[in-house]
Design a protein around this motif. Structure first.
Motif, mmCIF file in Angstrom:
data_model
loop_
_atom_site.group_PDB
_atom_site.id
_atom_site.type_symbol
_atom_site.label_atom_id
_atom_site.label_comp_id
_atom_site.label_asym_id
_atom_site.label_seq_id
_atom_site.Cartn_x
_atom_site.Cartn_y
_atom_site.Cartn_z
ATOM 1 N N GLY A 12 66.298 9.548 0.882
ATOM 2 C CA GLY A 12 66.688 10.644 1.766
ATOM 3 C C GLY A 12 65.817 11.874 1.645
ATOM 4 N N VAL A 13 64.813 11.831 0.783
ATOM 5 C CA VAL A 13 63.876 12.942 0.616
ATOM 6 C C VAL A 13 62.550 12.575 1.279
ATOM 7 C CG1 VAL A 13 62.539 14.298 -1.046
ATOM 8 C CG2 VAL A 13 64.924 13.698 -1.546
ATOM 9 N N PHE A 14 62.036 13.496 2.077
ATOM 10 C CA PHE A 14 60.711 13.280 2.670
ATOM 11 C C PHE A 14 59.933 14.583 2.551
ATOM 12 C CE2 PHE A 14 57.625 13.348 6.150
ATOM 13 C CZ PHE A 14 56.956 12.162 5.904
ATOM 14 N N ILE A 15 58.831 14.537 1.814
ATOM 15 C CA ILE A 15 57.974 15.703 1.607
ATOM 16 C C ILE A 15 56.591 15.372 2.149
ATOM 17 C CG2 ILE A 15 57.002 17.296 -0.080
ATOM 18 C CD1 ILE A 15 59.182 16.297 -2.047
ATOM 19 N N GLU A 16 56.066 16.212 3.020
ATOM 20 C CA GLU A 16 54.700 16.030 3.513
ATOM 21 C C GLU A 16 54.060 17.395 3.707
ATOM 22 O OE1 GLU A 16 52.287 13.019 6.343
ATOM 23 O OE2 GLU A 16 54.138 13.819 7.187
ATOM 24 N N ARG A 17 52.912 17.579 3.067
ATOM 25 C CA ARG A 17 52.154 18.819 3.193
ATOM 26 C C ARG A 17 50.684 18.471 3.381
ATOM 27 N NH1 ARG A 17 53.094 22.531 -1.847
ATOM 28 N NH2 ARG A 17 51.522 23.720 -0.710
ATOM 29 N N MET A 18 50.003 19.250 4.198
ATOM 30 C CA MET A 18 48.576 18.997 4.412
ATOM 31 C C MET A 18 47.827 20.319 4.377
ATOM 32 S SD MET A 18 46.649 16.867 7.430
ATOM 33 C CE MET A 18 47.068 18.024 8.726
ATOM 34 N N VAL A 19 46.786 20.368 3.568
ATOM 35 C CA VAL A 19 45.909 21.529 3.487
ATOM 36 C C VAL A 19 44.668 21.217 4.298
ATOM 37 C CG1 VAL A 19 44.599 23.025 1.942
ATOM 38 C CG2 VAL A 19 46.798 22.088 1.194
ATOM 39 N N THR A 20 44.314 22.116 5.217
ATOM 40 C CA THR A 20 43.229 21.798 6.153
ATOM 41 C C THR A 20 41.844 21.868 5.507
ATOM 42 O OG1 THR A 20 43.229 24.113 6.889
ATOM 43 C CG2 THR A 20 44.541 22.547 8.162
ATOM 44 N N ASP A 21 41.637 22.779 4.587
ATOM 45 C CA ASP A 21 40.304 22.962 4.004
ATOM 46 C C ASP A 21 40.036 21.989 2.865
ATOM 47 O OD1 ASP A 21 39.834 25.051 5.735
ATOM 48 O OD2 ASP A 21 40.512 26.580 4.313
ATOM 49 N N LYS A 22 38.819 21.460 2.835
ATOM 50 C CA LYS A 22 38.386 20.663 1.690
ATOM 51 C C LYS A 22 38.120 21.607 0.517
ATOM 52 C CE LYS A 22 36.037 16.796 4.004
ATOM 53 N NZ LYS A 22 36.039 17.196 5.401
ATOM 54 N N PRO A 23 38.399 21.179 -0.701
ATOM 55 C CA PRO A 23 38.070 22.030 -1.855
ATOM 56 C C PRO A 23 36.567 22.224 -1.978
ATOM 57 C CG PRO A 23 38.730 19.842 -2.585
ATOM 58 C CD PRO A 23 39.021 19.915 -1.117
ATOM 59 N N VAL A 24 36.185 23.296 -2.648
ATOM 60 C CA VAL A 24 34.766 23.646 -2.772
ATOM 61 C C VAL A 24 33.977 22.503 -3.404
ATOM 62 C CG1 VAL A 24 33.133 25.212 -3.890
ATOM 63 C CG2 VAL A 24 35.220 26.122 -2.860
ATOM 64 N N ALA A 25 34.546 21.880 -4.449
ATOM 65 C CA ALA A 25 33.829 20.801 -5.141
ATOM 66 C C ALA A 25 33.557 19.631 -4.205
ATOM 67 C CB ALA A 25 34.625 20.329 -6.352
ATOM 68 N N GLU A 26 34.541 19.289 -3.357
ATOM 69 C CA GLU A 26 34.367 18.181 -2.416
ATOM 70 C C GLU A 26 33.311 18.533 -1.368
ATOM 71 O OE1 GLU A 26 35.238 14.481 -0.353
ATOM 72 O OE2 GLU A 26 35.429 15.198 -2.405
ATOM 73 N N GLN A 27 33.360 19.765 -0.858
ATOM 74 C CA GLN A 27 32.355 20.188 0.110
ATOM 75 C C GLN A 27 30.961 20.145 -0.507
ATOM 76 O OE1 GLN A 27 33.317 23.942 2.031
ATOM 77 N NE2 GLN A 27 35.483 23.490 1.957
ATOM 78 N N ARG A 28 30.882 20.566 -1.768
ATOM 79 C CA ARG A 28 29.583 20.576 -2.453
ATOM 80 C C ARG A 28 29.052 19.156 -2.606
ATOM 81 N NH1 ARG A 28 31.088 22.295 -7.243
ATOM 82 N NH2 ARG A 28 31.359 24.423 -6.512
ATOM 83 N N GLU A 29 29.927 18.216 -2.970
ATOM 84 C CA GLU A 29 29.503 16.825 -3.152
ATOM 85 C C GLU A 29 28.998 16.233 -1.841
ATOM 86 O OE1 GLU A 29 32.359 14.318 -5.001
ATOM 87 O OE2 GLU A 29 32.676 15.658 -6.696
ATOM 88 N N LEU A 30 29.723 16.506 -0.752
ATOM 89 C CA LEU A 30 29.312 15.961 0.536
ATOM 90 C C LEU A 30 27.994 16.584 0.998
ATOM 91 C CD1 LEU A 30 32.679 15.689 2.489
ATOM 92 C CD2 LEU A 30 31.179 13.816 1.799
ATOM 93 N N LYS A 31 27.861 17.893 0.823
ATOM 94 C CA LYS A 31 26.609 18.542 1.211
ATOM 95 C C LYS A 31 25.444 17.970 0.418
ATOM 96 C CE LYS A 31 28.344 22.945 2.964
ATOM 97 N NZ LYS A 31 28.394 24.414 2.775
ATOM 98 N N SER A 32 25.698 17.698 -0.862
ATOM 99 C CA SER A 32 24.651 17.119 -1.697
ATOM 100 C C SER A 32 24.236 15.744 -1.182
ATOM 101 C CB SER A 32 25.138 17.019 -3.141
ATOM 102 O OG SER A 32 24.175 16.386 -3.953
ATOM 103 N N LEU A 33 25.217 14.968 -0.723
ATOM 104 C CA LEU A 33 24.933 13.622 -0.226
ATOM 105 C C LEU A 33 24.104 13.661 1.055
ATOM 106 C CD1 LEU A 33 25.365 10.578 -0.494
ATOM 107 C CD2 LEU A 33 27.543 10.845 0.705
ATOM 108 N N PHE A 34 24.218 14.751 1.820
ATOM 109 C CA PHE A 34 23.513 14.818 3.103
ATOM 110 C C PHE A 34 22.329 15.784 3.079
ATOM 111 C CE2 PHE A 34 27.978 13.721 4.452
ATOM 112 C CZ PHE A 34 27.704 12.371 4.603
#
Length: 360
Positions: A128-150
């Motif tokens: 009977g419990v439903f929790i859903e949350r979404m944060v739109t921004d990627k964390p800085v570390a994730e953005q840095r990793e992706l930028k590094s890959l490209f």
């Protein structure tokens, strides 16, 4: 080794705190305890949360991974599901990590495993419990990793692979063809495998999800660094086209230039003409274009844009669909179109359907 173990314990403690903060906001739920499981020879979840939900007891069994990329998430989901089915069939499995990407969130949904990351993304359902949350921004570390890959050197490796997405590549082959060091190619290989965009086979590295890789590249893409020059040419139609093709023929000589963006798309997957003409060129190639197209500098009324990129790899990654019609590759053309406004996005999708579908 001790330092690494302490760091992991601290991370699990932060995960436990994040879970507690999330659950405390649910009115019908009371937290009895959230505790770390003792180290055991057998697999055990990292955390167990004991809850009262409308007076009924319920368990959340949680596994925390310091890396939430698909490669690590998949094994964690399997371990959680096996543990729940064998040892706690009424419990709810929950995967936790510093950051959980949309692809891994979807994986959790399909496997019926809850998730929570330290950035605040969460989806947990039980009793009977439903929790859903979404944060739109990627964390800085994730953005840095992706930028590094490209970044340019890594992108040279990706361009080589995307030309033949079904081919198995040895690290040495990729290094030789892309002109990138073995160490850098190995880093790209690890990043692709972690995200499950590629897999290691007996024959070498094979792209498993070229479309997902291209999606991520498009979403992170920015116009290439370099000088962007605007000109006016008095030439039009076939006379401009013929003059440009004569200028773009390299035949072993110095100077390189290529049709780019909308102009390249006209050769690769025609969608709609534009009055502006686009090129990439090095300094010598720019000189050839100036002479052949009778280019004059223009502050307004320009009809030719030439980019002199800092990344020389862009001019090495070309195709020639017709004699002299040297164009940026379909992948590069797609990326450039994707940031060229609404009309560019439409042309990009047409190009992708025509030249980059890869039958996924």
């Amino acid at each position: 080794m001790l330092k690494k173990a302490n760091s992991m314990k601290q991370a699990e403690a932060r995960a436990g705190d994040a879970l507690r903060r999330l659950l405390e906001h649910v009115p019908i739920l009371r937290i009895e305890d959230i505790e770390a499981e003792a180290v055991s020879a057998d697999w055990r979840p990292d955390l167990i949360a004991r809850l009262l939900v409308a007076g009924r007891r319920h368990l959340l069994v949680c596994e925390y991974k310091p890396n939430g990329q698909p490669r690590y998430a998949r094994s964690a989901l399997l371990e959680l599901r096996n543990y729940v089915s064998q040892s706690a069939p009424e419990a709810t499995p929950v995967f936790m990590a510093p950051y959980i990407s949309p692809a891994v969130r979807q994986m959790c949904k399909e496997k019926e495993v809850g998730y929570l990351d330290l950035e605040g993304n969460a989806r947990i359902a039980f009793g009977g419990v439903f929790i859903e949350r979404m944060v739109t921004d990627k964390p800085v570390a994730e953005q840095r990793e992706l930028k590094s890959l490209f970044r340019p050197k890594s992108a040279q490796v990706l361009r080589v692979m995307l030309r033949e997405p079904g081919r198995a590549w040895r690290v040495t082959e990729l290094s030789e063809i892309s002109g990138v060091s073995l160490g850098h190619v190995s880093n790209v290989r690890a990043a692709l495998i972690d995200r499950e965009w590629a897999r290691a086979s007996n024959d070498g590295l094979v792209l498993a999800e070229p479309g997902a890789l291209l999606d991520a590249w498009r979403d992170s893409y920015a116009a290439p660094a370099g000088e962007r020059l605007r000109f006016y040419t008095p030439l039009h139609g076939s006379s401009l086209e013929d003059a440009a093709r004569d200028a773009l023929r390299t035949e072993g000589g110095a100077g390189h230039a290529a049709f780019a963006s909308f102009s390249a798309a006209q050769w690769l997957a025609p969608y709609g003409r534009t009055g502006m003409h686009y090129f990439f060129a090095d300094e010598e190639g720019l000189g050839k274009l100036r002479a052949a197209l009778k280019l004059a500098p223009a502050l307004k009324g320009e009809n030719v844009v030439v980019t002199v990129p800092k990344d020389a790899g862009l001019l090495a990654d070309t195709v020639e669909p017709a004699p002299g019609a040297v164009c940026t590759s379909p992948v590069q053309t797609y990326l450039d179109l994707s940031i060229a406004g609404e009309r560019g996005a439409e042309a990009a999708e047409h190009l992708r359907q025509e030249r980059l579908s890869w039958h996924e």
